[in-house]
Design a protein around this motif. Structure first.
Motif, PDB file in Angstrom:
ATOM      1  N   THR A   5     -43.778 -15.640   9.464  1.00  0.00           N
ATOM      2  CA  THR A   5     -42.891 -14.606   9.988  1.00  0.00           C
ATOM      3  C   THR A   5     -41.445 -15.011   9.752  1.00  0.00           C
ATOM      4  N   GLU A   6     -41.143 -16.284   9.923  1.00  0.00           N
ATOM      5  CA  GLU A   6     -39.779 -16.784   9.733  1.00  0.00           C
ATOM      6  C   GLU A   6     -39.305 -16.575   8.288  1.00  0.00           C
ATOM      7  N   SER A   7     -40.152 -16.871   7.315  1.00  0.00           N
ATOM      8  CA  SER A   7     -39.792 -16.679   5.901  1.00  0.00           C
ATOM      9  C   SER A   7     -39.567 -15.205   5.587  1.00  0.00           C
ATOM     10  N   SER A  10     -36.364 -13.965   7.283  1.00  0.00           N
ATOM     11  CA  SER A  10     -35.207 -14.523   6.588  1.00  0.00           C
ATOM     12  C   SER A  10     -34.906 -13.722   5.324  1.00  0.00           C
ATOM     13  N   PHE A  11     -35.948 -13.384   4.569  1.00  0.00           N
ATOM     14  CA  PHE A  11     -35.754 -12.583   3.352  1.00  0.00           C
ATOM     15  C   PHE A  11     -35.212 -11.202   3.703  1.00  0.00           C
ATOM     16  N   VAL A  12     -35.827 -10.547   4.676  1.00  0.00           N
ATOM     17  CA  VAL A  12     -35.438  -9.185   5.039  1.00  0.00           C
ATOM     18  C   VAL A  12     -34.030  -9.139   5.630  1.00  0.00           C
ATOM     19  N   SER A  13     -33.624 -10.162   6.342  1.00  0.00           N
ATOM     20  CA  SER A  13     -32.289 -10.158   6.956  1.00  0.00           C
ATOM     21  C   SER A  13     -31.173 -10.168   5.915  1.00  0.00           C
ATOM     22  N   ALA A  14     -31.447 -10.656   4.712  1.00  0.00           N
ATOM     23  CA  ALA A  14     -30.438 -10.691   3.651  1.00  0.00           C
ATOM     24  C   ALA A  14     -30.532  -9.475   2.725  1.00  0.00           C
ATOM     25  N   LEU A  15     -31.414  -8.545   3.050  1.00  0.00           N
ATOM     26  CA  LEU A  15     -31.713  -7.396   2.197  1.00  0.00           C
ATOM     27  C   LEU A  15     -30.815  -6.214   2.527  1.00  0.00           C
ATOM     28  N   ILE A  95     -44.131 -12.155  -0.658  1.00  0.00           N
ATOM     29  CA  ILE A  95     -43.326 -11.345   0.266  1.00  0.00           C
ATOM     30  C   ILE A  95     -43.643  -9.871   0.072  1.00  0.00           C
ATOM     31  N   PHE A  96     -43.791  -9.445  -1.191  1.00  0.00           N
ATOM     32  CA  PHE A  96     -44.006  -8.019  -1.449  1.00  0.00           C
ATOM     33  C   PHE A  96     -45.359  -7.533  -0.930  1.00  0.00           C
ATOM     34  N   GLU A  97     -46.316  -8.409  -0.838  1.00  0.00           N
ATOM     35  CA  GLU A  97     -47.620  -8.015  -0.271  1.00  0.00           C
ATOM     36  C   GLU A  97     -47.437  -7.447   1.131  1.00  0.00           C
ATOM     37  N   VAL A  98     -46.540  -8.047   1.908  1.00  0.00           N
ATOM     38  CA  VAL A  98     -46.248  -7.564   3.257  1.00  0.00           C
ATOM     39  C   VAL A  98     -45.206  -6.446   3.192  1.00  0.00           C
ATOM     40  N   PHE A  99     -44.111  -6.677   2.478  1.00  0.00           N
ATOM     41  CA  PHE A  99     -43.005  -5.733   2.411  1.00  0.00           C
ATOM     42  C   PHE A  99     -43.461  -4.370   1.867  1.00  0.00           C
ATOM     43  N   GLY A 100     -44.243  -4.368   0.799  1.00  0.00           N
ATOM     44  CA  GLY A 100     -44.681  -3.130   0.171  1.00  0.00           C
ATOM     45  C   GLY A 100     -45.589  -2.296   1.046  1.00  0.00           C
ATOM     46  N   ASN A 101     -46.346  -2.951   1.918  1.00  0.00           N
ATOM     47  CA  ASN A 101     -47.269  -2.237   2.798  1.00  0.00           C
ATOM     48  C   ASN A 101     -46.701  -1.949   4.172  1.00  0.00           C
ATOM     49  N   ARG A 102     -45.503  -2.413   4.433  1.00  0.00           N
ATOM     50  CA  ARG A 102     -44.885  -2.181   5.739  1.00  0.00           C
ATOM     51  C   ARG A 102     -43.492  -1.573   5.569  1.00  0.00           C
ATOM     52  N   LEU A 149     -47.492 -13.653   8.828  1.00  0.00           N
ATOM     53  CA  LEU A 149     -47.745 -12.424   8.092  1.00  0.00           C
ATOM     54  C   LEU A 149     -48.638 -12.706   6.902  1.00  0.00           C
ATOM     55  N   ARG A 150     -49.493 -11.769   6.554  1.00  0.00           N
ATOM     56  CA  ARG A 150     -50.332 -11.891   5.370  1.00  0.00           C
ATOM     57  C   ARG A 150     -49.962 -10.829   4.392  1.00  0.00           C
TER      58      ARG A 150
END
Length: 150
Positions: A5-7, A10-15, A95-102, A149-150
């Motif tokens: 979740t932290e990783s 962290s990625f999303v906060s800079a997006l 990251i995209f596995e989670v990001f793309g589905n959420r 997250l998965r």
């Protein structure tokens, strides 16, 4: 491998989301039918991304089908959105596995609802407001809420 979740956070906060564009709409409504004959509204979704010099571009593709008796498809709509992001870090498959589905779904769903509702009305299809998108927390394989997250 499991994404923490932290990783992810962290990625999303800079997006930064720059723009959402509708890049393709293909709508087939040639079949005449009674509204009562529609048994199911089937929705398929796929997502992809491409890294760029300053971030990445994601595509969210939705296919909606009105299905009647004996799985007869009365109509089909394909809508593709392209979403532009800036970020100092490149997108990864993990990251995209989670990001793309959420996140990507949450950002494009209101546009999908508006376009599909308008096309349905103009095609004399049954009222077709798509539901509010509900995305919960990922779960462990044993069904318990997951802090990773998965």
């Amino acid at each position: 491998m499991t994404l923490s979740t932290e990783s992810f956070n962290s990625f999303v906060s800079a997006l930064n989301l720059v723009m959402i564009r509708t890049v393709r709409v293909k709508h087939r409504a040639e079949e005449e039918f009674r509204h009562a004959d529609v048994k199911q509204l089937k929705l398929d979704y796929s997502a992809s991304y491409t890294n760029t010099d300053h971030g990445f571009v994601a595509e969210a593709a939705y296919t909606l089908k009105l299905v009647g008796p004996r799985r007869k498809v009365f109509g089909r709509t394909v809508i593709v959105f392209r979403v532009y992001y800036t970020t100092p870090n490149p997108m990864t498959d993990e990251i995209f596995e989670v990001f793309g589905n959420r996140s990507l779904k949450v950002q494009t769903w209101p546009y999908l609802r508006e376009i599909f509702q308008n096309l349905s009305w103009r095609s004399n299809w049954p009222p077709a407001s798509l539901p509010i998108l509900k995305i919960g927390l990922p779960e462990h394989p044993d069904g318990e809420p997951n802090s990773d997250l998965r």
